[in-house]
Scaffold this motif. Structure first.
Motif, PDB file in Angstrom:
ATOM      1  N   LYS A  14       0.829  -1.210   0.000  1.00  0.00           N
ATOM      2  CA  LYS A  14       0.000   0.000   0.000  1.00  0.00           C
ATOM      3  C   LYS A  14       0.868   1.268   0.000  1.00  0.00           C
ATOM      4  CE  LYS A  14      -3.980  -2.025   2.562  1.00  0.00           C
ATOM      5  NZ  LYS A  14      -4.739  -1.875   3.845  1.00  0.00           N
ATOM      6  N   TYR A  56     -12.517  -2.546  -2.068  1.00  0.00           N
ATOM      7  CA  TYR A  56     -13.060  -2.555  -0.699  1.00  0.00           C
ATOM      8  C   TYR A  56     -14.593  -2.578  -0.699  1.00  0.00           C
ATOM      9  CZ  TYR A  56      -8.482  -1.942   1.517  1.00  0.00           C
ATOM     10  OH  TYR A  56      -7.192  -2.128   1.984  1.00  0.00           O
ATOM     11  N   GLU A  58     -16.754  -4.715  -0.021  1.00  0.00           N
ATOM     12  CA  GLU A  58     -17.400  -5.352   1.136  1.00  0.00           C
ATOM     13  C   GLU A  58     -17.521  -4.389   2.319  1.00  0.00           C
ATOM     14  OE1 GLU A  58     -15.150  -8.137   3.615  1.00  0.00           O
ATOM     15  OE2 GLU A  58     -13.353  -7.696   2.464  1.00  0.00           O
ATOM     16  N   HIS A  59     -16.769  -3.284   2.294  1.00  0.00           N
ATOM     17  CA  HIS A  59     -16.790  -2.342   3.417  1.00  0.00           C
ATOM     18  C   HIS A  59     -17.619  -1.093   3.109  1.00  0.00           C
ATOM     19  CE1 HIS A  59     -13.970  -4.841   5.479  1.00  0.00           C
ATOM     20  NE2 HIS A  59     -13.049  -4.711   4.544  1.00  0.00           N
ATOM     21  N   PHE A  64     -15.400   3.802   8.088  1.00  0.00           N
ATOM     22  CA  PHE A  64     -14.025   4.015   7.623  1.00  0.00           C
ATOM     23  C   PHE A  64     -13.874   3.864   6.106  1.00  0.00           C
ATOM     24  CE2 PHE A  64     -14.192  -0.544   8.763  1.00  0.00           C
ATOM     25  CZ  PHE A  64     -13.655  -1.144   7.633  1.00  0.00           C
ATOM     26  N   VAL A  68     -10.504   4.653   3.856  1.00  0.00           N
ATOM     27  CA  VAL A  68      -9.678   3.548   3.355  1.00  0.00           C
ATOM     28  C   VAL A  68      -9.537   3.626   1.822  1.00  0.00           C
ATOM     29  CG1 VAL A  68     -11.338   1.636   3.062  1.00  0.00           C
ATOM     30  CG2 VAL A  68      -9.076   1.182   3.983  1.00  0.00           C
ATOM     31  N   TYR A  71      -6.963   6.297   1.184  1.00  0.00           N
ATOM     32  CA  TYR A  71      -5.669   5.717   1.578  1.00  0.00           C
ATOM     33  C   TYR A  71      -5.126   4.837   0.449  1.00  0.00           C
ATOM     34  CZ  TYR A  71      -2.978   2.034   4.174  1.00  0.00           C
ATOM     35  OH  TYR A  71      -2.066   1.102   4.589  1.00  0.00           O
ATOM     36  N   ARG A 102      -1.310 -14.157   5.086  1.00  0.00           N
ATOM     37  CA  ARG A 102      -2.038 -13.479   6.178  1.00  0.00           C
ATOM     38  C   ARG A 102      -1.211 -13.533   7.458  1.00  0.00           C
ATOM     39  NH1 ARG A 102      -6.592 -10.103   5.405  1.00  0.00           N
ATOM     40  NH2 ARG A 102      -7.242 -10.523   7.533  1.00  0.00           N
ATOM     41  N   THR A 108      -5.079  -7.054  11.320  1.00  0.00           N
ATOM     42  CA  THR A 108      -5.460  -5.831  10.599  1.00  0.00           C
ATOM     43  C   THR A 108      -4.947  -4.573  11.309  1.00  0.00           C
ATOM     44  OG1 THR A 108      -7.448  -6.968   9.847  1.00  0.00           O
ATOM     45  CG2 THR A 108      -7.448  -4.563   9.677  1.00  0.00           C
ATOM     46  N   ARG A 122       2.506  -5.854   9.559  1.00  0.00           N
ATOM     47  CA  ARG A 122       1.583  -4.811  10.017  1.00  0.00           C
ATOM     48  C   ARG A 122       1.946  -4.249  11.398  1.00  0.00           C
ATOM     49  NH1 ARG A 122      -4.210  -7.158   7.807  1.00  0.00           N
ATOM     50  NH2 ARG A 122      -4.249  -5.928   5.881  1.00  0.00           N
ATOM     51  N   GLU A 140     -10.934   6.154  13.147  1.00  0.00           N
ATOM     52  CA  GLU A 140      -9.484   6.112  12.883  1.00  0.00           C
ATOM     53  C   GLU A 140      -9.222   5.481  11.515  1.00  0.00           C
ATOM     54  OE1 GLU A 140      -8.501   3.873  16.346  1.00  0.00           O
ATOM     55  OE2 GLU A 140      -8.974   1.956  15.424  1.00  0.00           O
ATOM     56  N   ARG A 141      -7.999   5.658  11.054  1.00  0.00           N
ATOM     57  CA  ARG A 141      -7.580   5.008   9.819  1.00  0.00           C
ATOM     58  C   ARG A 141      -6.429   4.083  10.158  1.00  0.00           C
ATOM     59  NH1 ARG A 141      -5.474   9.063   7.100  1.00  0.00           N
ATOM     60  NH2 ARG A 141      -3.441   8.104   7.303  1.00  0.00           N
ATOM     61  N   MET A 142      -6.507   2.846   9.656  1.00  0.00           N
ATOM     62  CA  MET A 142      -5.442   1.890   9.944  1.00  0.00           C
ATOM     63  C   MET A 142      -4.494   1.819   8.758  1.00  0.00           C
ATOM     64  SD  MET A 142      -7.503  -1.224  11.651  1.00  0.00           S
ATOM     65  CE  MET A 142      -8.469  -0.991  13.144  1.00  0.00           C
ATOM     66  N   ASN A 144      -1.848   0.053   7.472  1.00  0.00           N
ATOM     67  CA  ASN A 144      -1.226  -1.228   7.861  1.00  0.00           C
ATOM     68  C   ASN A 144      -0.340  -1.829   6.762  1.00  0.00           C
ATOM     69  OD1 ASN A 144      -3.280  -1.894   6.191  1.00  0.00           O
ATOM     70  ND2 ASN A 144      -4.485  -3.047   7.699  1.00  0.00           N
ATOM     71  N   HIS A 147      -2.066  -5.200   1.943  1.00  0.00           N
ATOM     72  CA  HIS A 147      -3.319  -5.954   1.868  1.00  0.00           C
ATOM     73  C   HIS A 147      -2.958  -7.395   1.539  1.00  0.00           C
ATOM     74  CE1 HIS A 147      -7.292  -7.303   0.679  1.00  0.00           C
ATOM     75  NE2 HIS A 147      -6.683  -7.885  -0.354  1.00  0.00           N
TER      76      HIS A 147
END
Ligand code: ADP
Ligand code: MG
Length: 246
Positions: A14, A56, A58-59, A64, A68, A71, A102, A108, A122, A140-142, A144, A147
Motif C-alpha cells: 500500500k 473494498y 465489502e466495506h 471508515f 480507506v 488511503y 495473512r 489488521t 503490520r 481512525e484510519r489503519m 497497515n 493488503h
C-alpha cells in the motif's frame, strides 16, 4: 484451493509502505525463501477511485470506507503529488498461500499486531485518529502497509479485479480465460458494443480476457443480473490509462 492443491493469493504493497521505503522489506518477508511461495504476477498501479471502491466493496457503508479508499488511492500519503500515488499489486502461488501470507502480514490493526504478533509486517503500521469537518473525533484510519486476501474466494475475486490474464504467467493462470470475439466499449459508465465518439475500448476481438468478465458483460448488455458490477469488470482494463488527481 485448486485441484492441484496450489493456492493463490493477492497482495498489495500500500502507499504508506511505498512512502516509508518498506517495499524491499515486504518483498523479502514474502520471498520464496521465507514464505515458500512464488510470484505469479506483479505490477505498479496508479489506483483509480473506481478500482479502490471495488477492491473494498465489502466495506461500503462502514464509517471508515471513505478513508480507506483515499488511503488506497495514495491521496493520504501523497496529497500534493498525484504522480507518486501508486501501489504494487502481486499474486503469489503455492501451498496454503492465503493463510501463509495473512500470517506474515499480521492482524489488521497495527496496535494489535504490535501486541500480539510482533515481527509481522503490520506491526510496523500506524493508526491515525480521524476528525470530522467540525473537528470532532470520527474514528481512525489503519495504515497497515499491506493488503492480503483473506480467503481463496477473495483471492480469486481480487486477482480477477486487478489483473488481466496476460499479467499472470501462463503456467500460473488458475482462472478460466477466453479469447474475445467482440468489441466492448465504455462511455459515461455504460457498456456498448458499438463505438461512439468519446467511448473507450475495453476489449477487442482477439484479446484474452477472463471468461467471467466476458460473461458478466454479456449479461449486463442483456439487462440481466451479473455475478459482479460493471465497474469490477472494466476497472482492470483502465489501470494506468491516465493520472487521477482527485
Ligand atoms: P484486512 O485488510 O485485514 O483484510 P479488513 O478487510 O477488515 O481487514 O479491512 C480492510 C482495510 O480497511 C484494513 O486493512 C484497514 O486498512 C481498514 N480498516 C479495517 N477496519 C477498520 C476500522 N475499524 N477502522 C479503520 N480502518 C479499518
Ligand atoms: Mg479484508
Amino acid at each position: 484451493m485448486t485441484q492441484d492443491g496450489i493456492d493463490q493469493t493477492f497482495v498489495l504493497i500500500k502507499p504508506d509502505a511505498l512512502s516509508l521505503s518498506l517495499t524491499g522489506y515486504v518483498l523479502s518477508q514474502l520471498s520464496e525463501f521465507h514464505a515458500g511461495l512464488r510470484f505469479a504476477g506483479a505490477k505498479i498501479v496508479h489506483v483509480t477511485r473506481m478500482l479502490a471502491e471495488e477492491h473494498y466493496a465489502e466495506h461500503k457503508g462502514k464509517p471508515f470506507f471513505p478513508a480507506v479508499v483515499e488511503y488506497l488511492m495514495g491521496c493520504v500519503h501523497y496529497p500534493d503529488s498525484p504522480d507518486k500515488r501508486r501501489v504494487i499489486a502481486l499474486a503469489y502461488s503455492g501451498p496454503g498461500a492465503v493463510t501463509t501470507v495473512r500470517k506474515i502480514a499480521g492482524p489488521t490493526s497495527p496496535h494489535v499486531a504490535r501486541d500480539t504478533a510482533p515481527g509481522t509486517i503490520r506491526a510496523l503500521g500506524t493508526i491515525v485518529p480521524l476528525k470530522d469537518a467540525a473537528g470532532n473525533p470520527a474514528g481512525e484510519r489503519m495504515d497497515n502497509l499491506v493488503h492480503a486476501s483473506s480467503s481463496p474466494s477473495d483471492a480469486q475475486r481480487e486477482i480477477n479485479l486487478w489483473f488481466i490474464p496476460s499479467d499472470i504467467m501462463p503456467a500460473m493462470r488458475q482462472y478460466a480465460t477466453e479469447v474475445c470475439d467482440d468489441y466492448y466499449y465504455l462511455k459515461d459508465g455504460n457498456l456498448s458494443m458499438t463505438r461512439e465518439p468519446g467511448s473507450i475500448c475495453i476489449l477487442a476481438p482477439g484479446q484474452m480476457a477472463w471468461k467471467s468478465d466476458v460473461e458478466a458483460m454479456q449479461k449486463i448488455l442483456q439487462g440481466e443480473p451479473a455475478h459482479c458490477t460493471l465497474d469490477a469488470v472494466v476497472a482492470k482494463y483502465l489501470i494506468n490509462e491516465k493520472l487521477e488527481t482527485s
